[in-house]
Design a protein around this motif. Structure first.
Motif: not given
Length: 675
Positions: A117-129
């Motif tokens: 979990f982390e703060p961000t405003e960009t997403f790549d939708f590549k998380g493994p879980q």
């Protein structure tokens, strides 16, 4: 401002005025406007210096508007893109995050989660879980003692962590925004495979498969288990709208020694949207030996069952509980656990002097310590008839084998006869004892190794409470069982100690943490903290090689090999100073848990919303969600009176002003010939 400070300020005005008047007016022969001007400059500079010395505290009251936080949490796992919902999720996030009315009412904050979990405003939708539980834990920590709503943009398909439905704070509403196609597609899925890691050669090992069907008509599917071109099992299973699950139990032969990789597949003639979840690989290591352990006891005690269960969690171990007079031949066993020995054990001790089987001696209130002193040469007991409770203290310098502290200091005490225990010869202590807060400097769990024969001593009964407490602490017996297994592993082997010891699994699933640990010992078999360990990992098919350094941790060196693709790998661990090496191999099985889903988990997300008194929304209802948040009178901005206290000495501009005043005074005097 206090009365003392006011009096000091008045005194400062008087002093500054008096000195200025005395120097430029009283002593002046001709009282001119220049004198009054210089006196004024001197007055201000002296008063400024005195102000700094007094250093009054300047108090300032300001009103600050505190908005209710609105965390927007986006699922950044690869299942979002696999369900073709990544663009929609990004669109929903931007629409909510950029809404001016929401920004005016709330303190809008953006986060992402996958396995972390982390703060961000960009997403790549590549998380493994996908771990939604970690969202709940982090939000509780960030917004402690705060009432706030949460917008959760996700498909709800969790692959790791605890059940998230009850993880979120019930007083804070959660509004899940469900992304992904909710249309029901025909789909077969191997939901779970249960199989032991180990099997014994020429035996059969069980495989349990849980199969799942999604569809609106009756169909028949084939469930096949194969290895290469060989098919070991094939079954036809019928599914229907009323029968959407099936459990299959199969016994497979363990004909080959070593790591055996199998493939389970479910298929039919029907067309499916997602066929990735139709296949799962699994592996079993076939071994050709088994460790037989005898627990010898003349009494009944809960410790016996707890030790037996802990040891037999490793399928390589078989435990038999017997009485001292029931053992026919010691050669049937690899390890003897002698529980609270008395004179009844004399025959066993005498026979074992020839058999030389490694022993694990556990003492307690029924132990005959005079007899025990006669039968072994590692510990000397001087005991009374009084009972005592002994707490444990972990020795981090223990180096006979890699042992982790499972929280021994917080485990219940063991009970033993009160007295003095001293070590003789080469005895390594893993746990020492203390009575309440007083260290006894006596061993509680000790090990010895002499001329190839090994022995362990646990000085106290009621270790069954340890196993129970570790389950309370960790919701699992695993840590305690591994601890016991390492003791048995030490006793089951008579091999001399190696300088480089490496621990690793034979196979891993892709996406899992791939961690290899190592220990390096010097010539005195002491853990070497200055060792330089590296590992070379080679893909046996592509021959691609990667090198890593092992980092020193607590009594071991570790390396994390996450990111390797599925396949077979050979590796070599090397200590650079001594050139000592260890070589082995492991296999990463092709399995992406994020590709197992065809639909979002609407039921689970709806349950989460109900649990927190929120509401679940679909992607086309985001305008309704925004209106709900804006209309909710529960979330109002709060005005707080912020009191700021600033010491005058922090005013840098006052120092600058004093410098300018003194410089101006000097320049005017110089210009007018008064210097």
């Amino acid at each position: 401002m206090t009365t003392n400070t006011l009096l000091l300020l008045l005194l400062s005005l008087l002093i500054a005025g008096s000195l200025s008047f005395f120097q430029y007016i009283y002593k002046a022969k001709n009282k001119s406007k220049l004198g009054w001007f210089l006196a004024f400059l001197r007055f201000l500079s002296i008063f400024g210096i005195l102000l700094l010395l007094i250093n009054p505290i300047i108090t300032k009251n300001t009103l600050k508007t505190v908005k209710t936080p609105l965390p927007i949490v986006v699922d950044n796992s690869s299942s979002i893109s696999f369900l073709n919902a990544n663009e929609k999720a990004l669109e929903l996030y931007k629409k909510i995050q950029s809404n001016s009315d929401l920004q005016e009412k709330f303190d809008v904050q953006s986060y992402q989660f996958s396995d972390d979990f982390e703060p961000t405003e960009t997403f790549d939708f590549k998380g493994p879980q996908t771990n939604i539980d970690v969202v709940a834990k982090n939000l509780k920590s960030i917004y402690k003692n705060t009432i706030y709503p949460t917008v959760l943009i996700t498909d709800g398909n969790q692959t790791s962590g605890n059940d998230y439905v009850y993880s979120f704070d019930a007083v804070n509403k959660v509004y899940p925004v469900i992304v992904g196609d909710t249309t029901t597609f025909l789909d077969f899925k191997i939901n779970q495979l249960n199989v032991n890691k180990y099997a014994f050669h020429k035996n059969k090992f069980p495989v349990e498969a849980f199969l799942q069907y999604s569809g609106t008509k009756s169909v028949t599917a084939d469930f096949v288990i194969s290895q290469g071109n060989s098919v070991f099992s094939k079954q036809s299973i019928t599914f229907s709208p009323s029968k959407k699950t099936a459990t299959v139990n199969i016994l497979l032969p363990a004909d080959k020694i070593g790591l055996q990789v199998f493939k389970a597949t479910i298929s039919s003639k029907e067309k499916e949207k997602n066929t990735y979840n139709n296949t799962k690989n699994f592996a079993v290591e076939v071994i050709d030996q088994k460790t037989n352990i005898a627990i010898v006891s003349a009494i009944s005690h809960p410790d016996l069952g707890a030790i037996k269960r802990a040891i037999e969690t490793n399928v390589q171990r078989k435990v038999t509980i017997v009485k001292p007079n029931e053992i026919k031949t010691l050669q049937d066993y690899n390890v003897l656990i002698l529980y609270q020995p008395t004179t009844e054990f004399k025959t066993i001790f005498d026979t074992n002097k020839v058999a030389a089987i490694n022993t694990f001696i556990i003492t307690g209130n029924n132990t005959d310590f005079n007899f025990l002193n006669q039968q072994q040469d590692n510990l000397n007991f001087k005991m009374s008839g009084q009972k005592e409770d002994y707490l444990s203290v972990f020795n981090g310098q223990f180096n006979l084998f890699a042992a982790d502290n499972i929280g021994f200091e917080n485990l219940p005490p063991l009970q033993n006869t009160f007295g003095t225990v001293t070590t003789k010869g080469a005895v390594s202590v893993l746990l020492s004892s203390k009575i309440r807060t007083i260290d006894t400097n006596s061993p509680l769990l000790a090990f010895s190794e002499n001329q190839g024969k090994r022995a362990a001593y646990l000085l106290g009964e009621n270790s069954w409470k340890w196993r129970l407490q570790t389950h309370v602490n960790n919701q699992s017996f695993e840590k305690y069982d591994i601890f016991i297994d390492k003791i048995i592993q030490f006793l089951a082997s008579n091999n001399s100690k190696k300088s480089l010891v490496v621990e690793h699994e034979s196979f891993y699933n892709s996406g899992e943490a791939i961690e290899i640990t190592a220990q390096f010992f010097n010539k005195n078999y002491e853990f070497d903290e200055k060792a330089r360990l590296t590992i070379t990992v080679t893909n046996t098919k592509t021959k691609q090689t990667k090198n890593y350094d092992l980092l020193k941790g607590n009594n071991s060196y570790k390396v994390n090999l996450d990111g390797l693709k599925a396949g077979s790998y050979a590796f070599t661990v090397k200590e650079l100073n001594s050139k000592t090496t260890y070589s082995s191999s492991f296999e990463i099985l092709d399995f992406d848990i994020e590709k197992q889903f065809v639909n979002p988990d609407v039921e689970k997300l709806t349950q989460l919303a109900t649990q927190t008194k929120g509401k679940a929304y679909f992607s086309d209802q985001v305008d309704v969600l925004i209106k709900t948040l804006l209309d909710n009178e529960e979330y109002k901005a709060i005005e707080k009176n912020v009191v700021t206290k600033t010491p005058l000495i922090d005013w840098i501009w006052l120092l600058v002003l004093i410098s300018i005043l003194l410089a101006t005074e000097w320049f005017v005097r110089k210009y007018n010939g008064l210097l």
